[in-house]
Write an enzyme that holds these catalytic residues in place. Structure first.
Site, PDB file in Angstrom:
ATOM      1  N   SER A 119       0.799  -1.218   0.000  1.00 22.15           N
ATOM      2  CA  SER A 119       0.000   0.000   0.000  1.00 22.15           C
ATOM      3  C   SER A 119       0.840   1.280   0.000  1.00 22.15           C
ATOM      4  O   SER A 119       0.301   2.365  -0.130  1.00 22.15           O
ATOM      5  CB  SER A 119      -0.954   0.002   1.201  1.00 22.15           C
ATOM      6  OG  SER A 119      -0.227   0.132   2.394  1.00 22.15           O
ATOM      7  N   LYS A 156       0.470   4.255   6.946  1.00 19.90           N
ATOM      8  CA  LYS A 156      -0.148   5.117   5.943  1.00 19.90           C
ATOM      9  C   LYS A 156       0.320   6.564   6.115  1.00 19.90           C
ATOM     10  O   LYS A 156       0.895   6.912   7.139  1.00 19.90           O
ATOM     11  CB  LYS A 156      -1.692   5.087   6.090  1.00 19.90           C
ATOM     12  CG  LYS A 156      -2.344   3.718   5.867  1.00 19.90           C
ATOM     13  CD  LYS A 156      -2.344   3.308   4.403  1.00 19.90           C
ATOM     14  CE  LYS A 156      -2.956   1.912   4.231  1.00 19.90           C
ATOM     15  NZ  LYS A 156      -2.099   0.835   4.773  1.00 19.90           N
TER      16      LYS A 156
END
Lengths: 201, 201
Positions: A119, A156
């Site tokens: 990701s 993230k």
DNA sequence: AATAGTACTGTAATTATATACAGCATATAG
DNA sequence: CTATATGCTGTATATAATTACAGTACTATT
């Protein structure tokens, strides 16, 4: 292990820097001279107190026989898969530990976290990379953070951080932003990412 | 720095392991006992010989006053910009050095090279990253190598390696493969990339 | 009010350690 | 043949270092 007094800590630091500088511990007289004591016995008694509290061991009879007992906080743990529910730094999550090599990378790193998934590939963070995480450094908007959402740990970019909306962005075109309402979902920002290691290239 | 004799090396190793084990150097008597000498003076004279050859320094008067002189080979240099013409490891290219923390990353790393440009972003190698380079590990097809083409140092993937054609691929869609004919252009494969470090995230 | 911990000075004895001096033997280089 | 280095034993001594004992003073805890 009890806490040291100010003076005792001063002496322990003196011992450490003596070892750092010369390669061996100081004598009682060395300590007394450095701290301005008029009697080496002042140092002796401090050493006994520090030994009693577990920070050093004293070898009887041996000159300079002071052994530093490792306080364990100079090794950095590497965290693999984080078991759901428990704290990140729980024993069962620790893959191995590595000695803190203070000249390299940031010394704010509390642990390394092994990256799962793709990701964050657009900012050069790949699966199996190790990310250096600082627990204390407070996370800024736009920085990469380790977040825990409903017991799942993820890495993230922090985009927005408000009372009722937190946005976390995967740095991968194939994924979309994650929006969390902290009053509904459990959200903890575990730390900020300050460094990256890749072992296999 | 002259070479040590077998016996002298034995004593130097004894000193090192004593420091490793206890945190301070041995006394003359300790050495004599360990090696079976009947006189501490045997140790004394060995120490003087080892000092004369530059491997240790002896602090006169101080008990256990043996200082190991670092032989320099346990630090890894970080290479910044490589000056054209000279060898990569030339003094002027070294940004700083870091102690070898042997438990972390590969211990085959001979030096770190700071990445310039964005030619390898698709494999997660960014500008200012540090790449751990092994000089000895022989480069394989498909691995990332440090190459020197006509005195310019570059990091690329090795795609083809023949007598009259070497292909180096930038891992960035915006760039095209570099084809070199070793009989025309000067080409040296300086090493293989085995690890990656990123200091700022 | 008593006890224990911290933080020292001061003295002194015992032991640990460095280190000089006198030898002896073997090997190697000039 | 004679230095010079290596590799020890053995003795001796000055000094470096640990460490016990006797005090003093302040603070915190029971």
């Amino acid at each position: 292990m009890k806490n040291l007094t100010k003076r005792q800590e001063e002496i322990l630091n003196l011992i450490k820097s003596h070892i750092q500088d010369l390669g061996f511990p100081p004598t009682r007289a060395d300590i007394a001279k450095s701290l301005g004591f008029k009697s080496p016995n002042a140092a002796e008694q401090h050493l006994r107190a520090i030994e009693k509290k577990g920070f050093i061991s004293i070898l009887s009879g041996a000159s300079r026989g002071i052994i530093l007992n490792d306080t364990g906080n100079d090794d950095i743990p590497i965290i693999g898969l984080v078991a759901a529910g428990g704290p990140i730094l729980a024993e069962e999550n620790i893959e191995k530990t590595i000695p803190r090599s203070n000249n390299l990378l940031s010394n704010e790193i509390d642990y390394y976290l092994r990256v799962k998934g793709d990701s964050m590939v657009d900012v050069g963070i790949f699966e199996e990379d190790l990310i250096g995480v600082s627990k204390t450094l407070n996370p800024k908007i736009g920085s990469i953070v380790v977040a825990r959402i409903n017991n799942e740990v993820t890495v993230k970019t922090l985009i927005e951080f408000n009372q009722n909306k937190v946005t976390l962005r995967p740095e991968n075109k194939n994924y979309t932003d994650i929006n969390v309402n902290p009053s509904i979902d459990e959200l903890v920002i575990e730390g900020s990412c300050v460094a990256l290691l890749r072992e296999s290239l």
